[in-house]
Design a protein around this motif. Sequence first.
Motif, short mmCIF file in Angstrom:
data_model
loop_
_atom_site.label_atom_id
_atom_site.label_comp_id
_atom_site.label_asym_id
_atom_site.label_seq_id
_atom_site.Cartn_x
_atom_site.Cartn_y
_atom_site.Cartn_z
N LEU A 218 0.83 -1.21 0.00
CA LEU A 218 0.00 0.00 0.00
C LEU A 218 0.86 1.26 0.00
O LEU A 218 0.55 2.22 -0.71
N GLN A 219 1.91 1.27 0.79
CA GLN A 219 2.79 2.45 0.80
C GLN A 219 3.38 2.69 -0.59
O GLN A 219 3.41 3.84 -1.07
N TYR A 220 3.83 1.63 -1.23
CA TYR A 220 4.41 1.76 -2.57
C TYR A 220 3.40 2.33 -3.56
O TYR A 220 3.70 3.29 -4.29
N ASN A 221 2.20 1.76 -3.57
CA ASN A 221 1.19 2.20 -4.54
C ASN A 221 0.68 3.61 -4.25
O ASN A 221 0.45 4.40 -5.18
N LEU A 222 0.53 3.95 -2.99
CA LEU A 222 0.05 5.28 -2.63
C LEU A 222 1.09 6.35 -2.95
O LEU A 222 0.76 7.42 -3.49
N GLU A 223 2.35 6.07 -2.63
CA GLU A 223 3.41 7.03 -2.95
C GLU A 223 3.60 7.18 -4.45
O GLU A 223 3.88 8.27 -4.95
N LYS A 224 3.40 6.08 -5.17
CA LYS A 224 3.47 6.13 -6.63
C LYS A 224 2.40 7.05 -7.20
O LYS A 224 2.60 7.72 -8.22
N GLU A 225 1.23 7.10 -6.52
CA GLU A 225 0.15 7.98 -6.94
C GLU A 225 0.39 9.43 -6.54
O GLU A 225 -0.36 10.32 -6.94
N GLY A 226 1.39 9.67 -5.68
CA GLY A 226 1.72 11.04 -5.29
C GLY A 226 1.24 11.46 -3.92
O GLY A 226 1.35 12.64 -3.56
N TYR A 227 0.72 10.53 -3.12
CA TYR A 227 0.24 10.87 -1.78
C TYR A 227 1.40 10.86 -0.78
O TYR A 227 2.37 10.11 -0.92
N GLY A 228 1.26 11.67 0.27
CA GLY A 228 2.16 11.59 1.41
C GLY A 228 1.70 10.44 2.29
O GLY A 228 0.51 10.37 2.63
N VAL A 229 2.59 9.55 2.67
CA VAL A 229 2.18 8.31 3.36
C VAL A 229 3.01 8.08 4.62
O VAL A 229 4.23 8.28 4.64
N ARG A 230 2.32 7.63 5.67
CA ARG A 230 2.97 7.06 6.85
C ARG A 230 2.29 5.73 7.15
O ARG A 230 1.13 5.52 6.79
N VAL A 231 3.02 4.83 7.84
CA VAL A 231 2.46 3.52 8.19
C VAL A 231 2.64 3.26 9.67
O VAL A 231 3.51 3.83 10.33
N ALA A 232 1.77 2.39 10.21
CA ALA A 232 1.86 1.95 11.60
C ALA A 232 1.47 0.48 11.65
O ALA A 232 0.56 0.05 10.94
N ALA A 233 2.15 -0.29 12.52
CA ALA A 233 1.98 -1.74 12.54
C ALA A 233 1.00 -2.23 13.60
O ALA A 233 0.76 -3.43 13.71
N ASN A 234 0.42 -1.31 14.39
CA ASN A 234 -0.60 -1.72 15.35
C ASN A 234 -1.48 -0.53 15.69
O ASN A 234 -1.18 0.61 15.33
N GLY A 235 -2.57 -0.79 16.40
CA GLY A 235 -3.54 0.25 16.67
C GLY A 235 -3.02 1.38 17.53
O GLY A 235 -3.30 2.56 17.28
N ARG A 236 -2.27 1.04 18.57
CA ARG A 236 -1.75 2.09 19.46
C ARG A 236 -0.82 3.04 18.70
O ARG A 236 -0.89 4.26 18.84
N LYS A 237 0.06 2.45 17.90
CA LYS A 237 0.96 3.27 17.10
C LYS A 237 0.17 4.08 16.07
O LYS A 237 0.52 5.22 15.75
N GLY A 238 -0.90 3.48 15.56
CA GLY A 238 -1.74 4.18 14.59
C GLY A 238 -2.34 5.45 15.16
O GLY A 238 -2.39 6.49 14.49
N VAL A 239 -2.80 5.39 16.43
CA VAL A 239 -3.36 6.59 17.07
C VAL A 239 -2.28 7.65 17.23
O VAL A 239 -2.51 8.84 16.98
N GLU A 240 -1.08 7.24 17.65
CA GLU A 240 0.03 8.18 17.82
C GLU A 240 0.39 8.85 16.49
O GLU A 240 0.58 10.07 16.43
N GLU A 241 0.48 8.04 15.43
CA GLU A 241 0.82 8.59 14.12
C GLU A 241 -0.27 9.53 13.61
O GLU A 241 0.01 10.58 13.03
N ALA A 242 -1.52 9.14 13.83
CA ALA A 242 -2.64 9.97 13.38
C ALA A 242 -2.61 11.33 14.07
O ALA A 242 -2.85 12.38 13.45
#
Length: 229
Positions: free
Chosen positions: A22-46
Amino acid sequence: MGSKQNYKILVVDDEPDILEILQYNLEKEGYGVRVAANGRKGVEEARSFLPDLILLDIMMPEQDGVETCRQIREIPELQNVYVIFLTARAEEYSEIAAFEVGADDYIVKPIKPRALMSRISALFRRESKKKKSSSKISIGDLIIDRNSYTVSIKDQQVVLPKKEFELLYFLAQHPQKVFSRDDLLQNIWGSDVYVLARTVDVHIRKVREKIGEGFITTVKGVGYKFELN
């Protein structure tokens, strides 16, 4: 935000392969992307990234996606972020739980990257068009401002997630007109998003809880309409 470079997307999933694809395809489309590997980290990143869209898995270690979405919706700056669940859970109760906590869409894995990219692009195009046609609706003590995505009643601000806001705004634009669930799904979620008709009922109930029962009425066997009080 007109160009893809201006849109930020957060992907939260515990499967490294899915994050990478997903990161590869989204960045290829021109979006700024971040990823998180679990829910807690997802809230922090958000909280720090403030994305325009979050792609969120349900089954994750430490904290599942439903709880993660609930916590994200409690962050004032993220009340209107789009949340799309990408999950292997195909059960109806899982989908309903997702929409209960503020999901905008629900896609069952396996993911087809090209189809997902098209779906995301269509979502942002619709958002851009809506912003261009923004306006304010005032009905009695109720004020709905499409420019700022805010709702107030008796001078008290009411917080509505994006889809709840859009549902209220659409009905208020057409007072006294009855819309079926299918009509509302088509106009609010669009033809490229598959969600259950029950989703409309969930969102109507949540809007009523926040602005009161008197504005949106149920026409038995037909659908819903906005009343001019």
